[in-house]
Design a protein around this motif. Sequence first.
Motif, PDB file in Angstrom:
ATOM      1  N   ASN A 159      -3.794   4.209   8.259  1.00  0.00           N
ATOM      2  CA  ASN A 159      -2.790   5.140   8.771  1.00  0.00           C
ATOM      3  C   ASN A 159      -2.903   6.526   8.154  1.00  0.00           C
ATOM      4  O   ASN A 159      -2.316   7.477   8.657  1.00  0.00           O
ATOM      5  CB  ASN A 159      -1.379   4.597   8.516  1.00  0.00           C
ATOM      6  N   VAL A 177       6.822   5.868   9.307  1.00  0.00           N
ATOM      7  CA  VAL A 177       5.486   5.290   9.141  1.00  0.00           C
ATOM      8  C   VAL A 177       5.547   4.056   8.252  1.00  0.00           C
ATOM      9  O   VAL A 177       4.783   3.106   8.440  1.00  0.00           O
ATOM     10  CB  VAL A 177       4.480   6.342   8.643  1.00  0.00           C
ATOM     11  N   LYS A 180       6.595   1.241  10.365  1.00  0.00           N
ATOM     12  CA  LYS A 180       5.472   0.888  11.243  1.00  0.00           C
ATOM     13  C   LYS A 180       4.469   0.019  10.465  1.00  0.00           C
ATOM     14  O   LYS A 180       4.009  -1.016  10.957  1.00  0.00           O
ATOM     15  CB  LYS A 180       4.811   2.166  11.735  1.00  0.00           C
ATOM     16  N   THR A 181       4.171   0.446   9.223  1.00  0.00           N
ATOM     17  CA  THR A 181       3.256  -0.312   8.382  1.00  0.00           C
ATOM     18  C   THR A 181       3.754  -1.730   8.188  1.00  0.00           C
ATOM     19  O   THR A 181       2.995  -2.704   8.302  1.00  0.00           O
ATOM     20  CB  THR A 181       3.137   0.356   6.996  1.00  0.00           C
ATOM     21  N   SER A 183       5.782  -3.406  10.041  1.00  0.00           N
ATOM     22  CA  SER A 183       5.721  -4.155  11.293  1.00  0.00           C
ATOM     23  C   SER A 183       4.311  -4.687  11.541  1.00  0.00           C
ATOM     24  O   SER A 183       4.121  -5.852  11.928  1.00  0.00           O
ATOM     25  CB  SER A 183       6.185  -3.240  12.416  1.00  0.00           C
TER      26      SER A 183
END
Lengths: 294, 232
Positions: A159, A177, A180-181, A183
Amino acid sequence: MREFKTFHPFVNLLYFVAVIFFTMFLTHPIFLILSFITSLIFLIKAVGLSEVKSKLLYLSVFFIVLALVNPLFVHKGATPLFYMNGNAVTLEACIYGIVFALMLISVIFWFFSFNKIMTSDKIIYVFSTFMPTIGLMISMILRFIPRFQTQLKKIIEMNKIGDNPYKSKSIIRRLGVIFKTFSILVTWAFENSIDTANTMKARGYGLKNRTTFHLYKFELRDIIFIVFIVVNLLLNIYLYFSLNMRFYYYPEISPITIDLGSIINYLSYFLLLLMPIIIEIKEEIRWKLLLSKI
Amino acid sequence: MPTKSSTSKIITALFLLAILINFIFFFKGNNYLITSMLIAVFSCLPFYYKYERRKPEAREIIVVAVICALAVVSRLLFAFLPGFKPIIAIIIIAGAALGKESGFLCGSLSALISNMFFGQGPWSVYQMLIWGLIGYCAGLLNQKDLLDKPVIRYSYAIICGILFSVLIDFLTVLGSGFTMAKYIALLIPALPFMAYYAISNVTFIFFLYKPFMKKLNRVKLKYGLVDEQYRV
């Protein structure tokens, strides 16, 4: 504490349970002081002096707060020292506050040593003898954690391409972020672990007549240690109740008895606490003797 | 299997009774600290025992283990915000998705294992029980899909954030002789922390609940884990 660590996990556990139980149960000041001193020596032996020093500051703050709370809010006791807002601050409440703080600090010290001696493999072993499924689960979790951490690093590296959102100035973007990581990690973890489940099933998990393997052996010294602890416990409990060693702080502090019976009680309790340290020193002397022979 | 679960209930009840009798006659009504600790330990055991007796399949064990490991790892991911941890939210979600028994296991094992990294203490026992119960109650609430309603979900998250410090302070005060004034004196400095935990729980439930539930339901379908009522 290298030598005590090599004892059977049940011996280690029994020792700590007995010691922590007694530290919390016996509110007699002499017993508490003995427990405090031994816990400090044990901790220094187990983790080294420098680490103990680094913990001393916040523990002393904790100690002072705990010791102050009791006399400020408890007004029982026969001898008032001074009056504050019309409420008596009594000697008994002050002393009980100190004793109680000493007890909590010693229990915390014992738990610090417990962490050093009872490593995760020993906890798994203890659990798995009574509850194999839970023991298996704990060992799996301990394996998954480093595996997930490695994967987490990979996801983060991925990422970071472009402008690095993990170092972004806007906190919303940064949190976004990170979620998101997380997830991505969750999805990966579940997808990946289905292989483990299938493998377990294929290798016959849960079938009858399967054997297990562990490294711990029950030796003679373990039996001796357990017998020592149990005999000492029974002796201590017998003396404690037959001599009526119960200690009262309210309304007046009961006197500390010093006669033959109570001295035997103090000494046997001290011996119980000191036993691992004695074993340790014995081994150190043996090591030095062996070295001097070369 | 009604007989098996009732044996475990009887055993637990006898244990608790024995502890209480000890407490009254042996300790003469003192030593609340030990008594409460013993009760905490013995209240955890029947949940484990029940799970053990059911002989769960490999897949069920793996799912619970993965959730616990994720809960511990998540603590590292959010390390840059101290105290802002999604563990409680993950336990609530696990309980809601996998049922009360697995919820209890997720909670209490995450407590045990995260304390292996951050240090065990006298609080470990209570933490295992409280976090386990948080998962269990989430499972209980979600039996009738109550957690799907946002109001109940968020108020449950707030209660869970406050519960831990309220109980731990209560036990600390209990150890040295309980007075209400002392309890309040210890609670007031803890208030900002409680608010902080409640806010962090609500935030994590807000962001994680729907996506995580979706993922878990998908895993349930894929692994063939069905709800408890379908289990033989």
